[in-house]
Enzyme design. Structure first.
Site, PDB file in Angstrom:
ATOM      1  CG  HIS A 121      -2.310   0.924   1.409  1.00 37.00           C
ATOM      2  ND1 HIS A 121      -1.788   2.740   1.744  1.00 37.00           N
ATOM      3  CD2 HIS A 121      -3.281   0.552   1.829  1.00 37.00           C
ATOM      4  CE1 HIS A 121      -2.946   2.977   2.108  1.00 37.00           C
ATOM      5  NE2 HIS A 121      -3.938   2.197   1.931  1.00 37.00           N
ATOM      6  CG  ASP A 198       0.339  -2.717   6.279  1.00 37.85           C
ATOM      7  OD1 ASP A 198      -0.542  -2.843   6.776  1.00 37.85           O
ATOM      8  OD2 ASP A 198       0.078  -1.807   4.948  1.00 37.85           O
ATOM      9  CD  GLN A 201      -7.159  -4.893   3.625  1.00 37.23           C
ATOM     10  OE1 GLN A 201      -7.667  -6.373   4.048  1.00 37.23           O
ATOM     11  NE2 GLN A 201      -7.089  -3.978   3.056  1.00 37.23           N
ATOM     12  CE  LYS A 224      -8.127  -0.808   5.467  1.00 40.64           C
ATOM     13  NZ  LYS A 224      -7.063  -0.621   4.678  1.00 40.64           N
ATOM     14  CB  CYS A 361      -3.987   3.311  -1.513  1.00 44.11           C
ATOM     15  SG  CYS A 361      -4.544   4.723  -1.949  1.00 44.11           S
TER      16      CYS A 361
HETATM   17  C1  LIG Z   1      -5.667   0.537   4.621  1.00 44.68           C
HETATM   18  C2  LIG Z   1      -4.493  -0.160   4.939  1.00 44.68           C
HETATM   19  C3  LIG Z   1      -3.585   0.817   5.037  1.00 44.68           C
HETATM   20  C4  LIG Z   1      -4.052   2.579   5.657  1.00 44.68           C
HETATM   21  O1  LIG Z   1      -4.659   2.043   6.511  1.00 44.68           O
HETATM   22  P1  LIG Z   1      -5.009   3.633   6.917  1.00 44.68           P
HETATM   23  O2  LIG Z   1      -5.937   2.930   8.502  1.00 44.68           O
HETATM   24  O3  LIG Z   1      -5.868   4.940   6.201  1.00 44.68           O
HETATM   25  O4  LIG Z   1      -3.947   3.514   7.914  1.00 44.68           O
HETATM   26  C5  LIG Z   1      -2.281   0.375   4.780  1.00 44.68           C
HETATM   27  N1  LIG Z   1      -1.725  -1.159   4.119  1.00 44.68           N
HETATM   28  C6  LIG Z   1      -2.623  -1.422   4.133  1.00 44.68           C
HETATM   29  C7  LIG Z   1      -2.278  -2.976   3.360  1.00 44.68           C
HETATM   30  C8  LIG Z   1      -3.975  -1.157   3.811  1.00 44.68           C
HETATM   31  O5  LIG Z   1      -4.972  -2.183   4.140  1.00 44.68           O
END
Ligand SMILES: *Cc1c(COP(=O)(O)O)cnc(C)c1O
Length: 403
Positions: A121, A198, A201, A224, A361
């Site tokens: 992302h 990260d 997801q 999320k 993104c």
């Molecule tokens: C949504 C997402 C982000 C960003 O998350 P925010 O809540 O907008 O800070 C970063 N990495 C991944 C893989 C995402 O799905």
């Protein structure tokens, strides 16, 4: 049987109509919906014990502090962190990543190397590019293949004694690919590099054990996983969090804030300057409890059924290509030959079906496939096969209108 009808009743928004049709919400990878129990927790906070935390001796402040710190413990237990103070509350994934990237400015030297994956992302690319520019460190990329999986042989070649940091998402938001982070972490540690994962997801779709992974940093967002927006966490191993300089407000101020308190050590407050999102933290804890009450293993199994069903139905459509076929979660990114994703998304919206169109993104992934974007349908545990049928019918209608 997965009790999906019972679960759907927990989400008021799923009852609403969009453009005169029942809402079919397939944009879960962008944000998830909120169950009543989380909404109630937010209302309860502002109705009954809204107060600033950690500072007051009065009852409301104590109550708010207790609930906020309880949420931290809920997260610690859920993710099996060694200590509650290793869970830093932030405003979300992006904020968490920037805290680590900023901190590493003081820990990297020219000639050091950092590795990022091709499946990231933007929030896990740009901060590292900025870090590389600041420090003179070199940014290297683990490439991907047509299936949407990382090419691990190249990762092996990129790693060396110069590698100081590796960044990778657990699951790609654009394609749904589940990355082999166990292997990524193990190999990085062999050369002495730290790893940030990260988990924006993964946290909604699978159980994650920080100690078992032996991960150095792990970040995610509450919104999320059935929680509120503007809330997330940075997990860091204690030794790393102690090594990193504070992020906000300048060291001095944060030291003073820490100094005033007798009940807390430096962590987590070193990274939590200012009044935090108290209500958001409490609601995040409730969201995690809610998901656990259903069970992440059951959620994962049910979402796999939805993924299989949706994939099969989509594959029957002529001229439709799905991007990312590696081991993955319930995200289907696709295009229909000769039709712009945006046009299909607009028609689906008229039919009450919410999907996302665009680059998600993750422009480097789109560049890799040489496309401007995709249509992305991402399922959550409160979605149904009937909704997938509505989506497929709508898609067929859109294709007929546009071709
Ligand atoms: C949504 C997402 C982000 C960003 O998350 P925010 O809540 O907008 O800070 C970063 N990495 C991944 C893989 C995402 O799905």
């Amino acid at each position: 049987m997965f009790p999906v009808e019972q679960i759907r009743a927990d989400f008021p928004i799923l009852q609403r109509q969009v453009n005169g049709k029942s809402l079919v919400y397939f944009d879960n990878a962008a944000t998830s919906q909120t169950p009543q129990i989380v909404i109630d927790a937010i209302v309860d906070y502002y109705s009954n014990y809204n107060a600033n935390i950690h500072r007051g001796v009065h009852a409301l402040s104590q109550e708010a502090t207790d609930k906020y710190e309880q949420a931290r413990i809920t997260l610690q237990k859920h993710f099996n962190a060694r200590h509650a103070y290793e869970m830093i509350f932030t405003s979300g994934t992006t904020h968490s990543i920037n805290m680590v990237a900023s901190g590493f400015s003081e820990l990297l030297n020219e000639g050091d190397e950092i590795i990022v994956s091709a499946l990231e992302h933007h929030s896990n690319i740009v901060p590292w590019q900025m870090l590389a520019e600041r420090t003179g460190a070199k940014l290297k990329v683990i490439p991907m293949n047509q299936e949407g999986a990382l090419i691990m042989d190249v990762y092996d070649e990129l790693l060396s004694k110069k590698t100081k940091l590796v960044f990778c998402n657990h699951i790609s938001n654009a394609l749904g690919t589940i990355n082999p982070i166990e292997e990524i972490i193990e190999k990085a540690h062999k050369v002495g590099a730290a790893v940030l994962v990260d988990g924006a997801q993964s946290v909604p779709h699978m159980s994650v054990d920080f100690q078992a992974l032996d991960v150095d940093f792990y970040v995610a967002s509450a919104h999320k996983v059935c929680g509120p927006t503007g809330m997330g966490f940075l997990y860091g191993k204690q030794e790393w969090l102690e090594k990193l300089p504070p992020y906000q407000g300048g060291g001095e101020m944060i030291e003073t804030v820490t100094f005033e308190k007798t009940t807390y050590a430096g962590l987590p407050h070193k990274f939590e300057a200012g009044t935090p999102n108290i209500c958001g933290g409490i609601a995040f804890g409730i969201a995690i409890d809610y998901v656990n009450s259903i069970g992440l293993d059951k959620i994962a199994a049910y979402e796999q059924e939805l993924l299989d069903y949706g994939t099969e139905k989509l594959q029957e459509i002529e001229g439709l290509r799905i991007y990312g076929t590696a081991h993955k979660t319930s995200v289907i990114s696709f295009n229909v030959e000769g039709i712009h994703p945006y046009d299909i998304g607009s028609i689906l919206d008229k039919l009450g079906v919410a999907v996302r169109t665009g680059h998600h993104c993750a422009q480097p992934i789109m560049d890799f496939y040489q496309i401007p974007g995709t249509i992305r349908a991402s399922f959550a545990f409160y979605n149904t096969k009937e909704e997938i049928d509505v989506f497929i019918e709508g898609l067929k209608k859109a294709i007929m209108m546009l071709s």
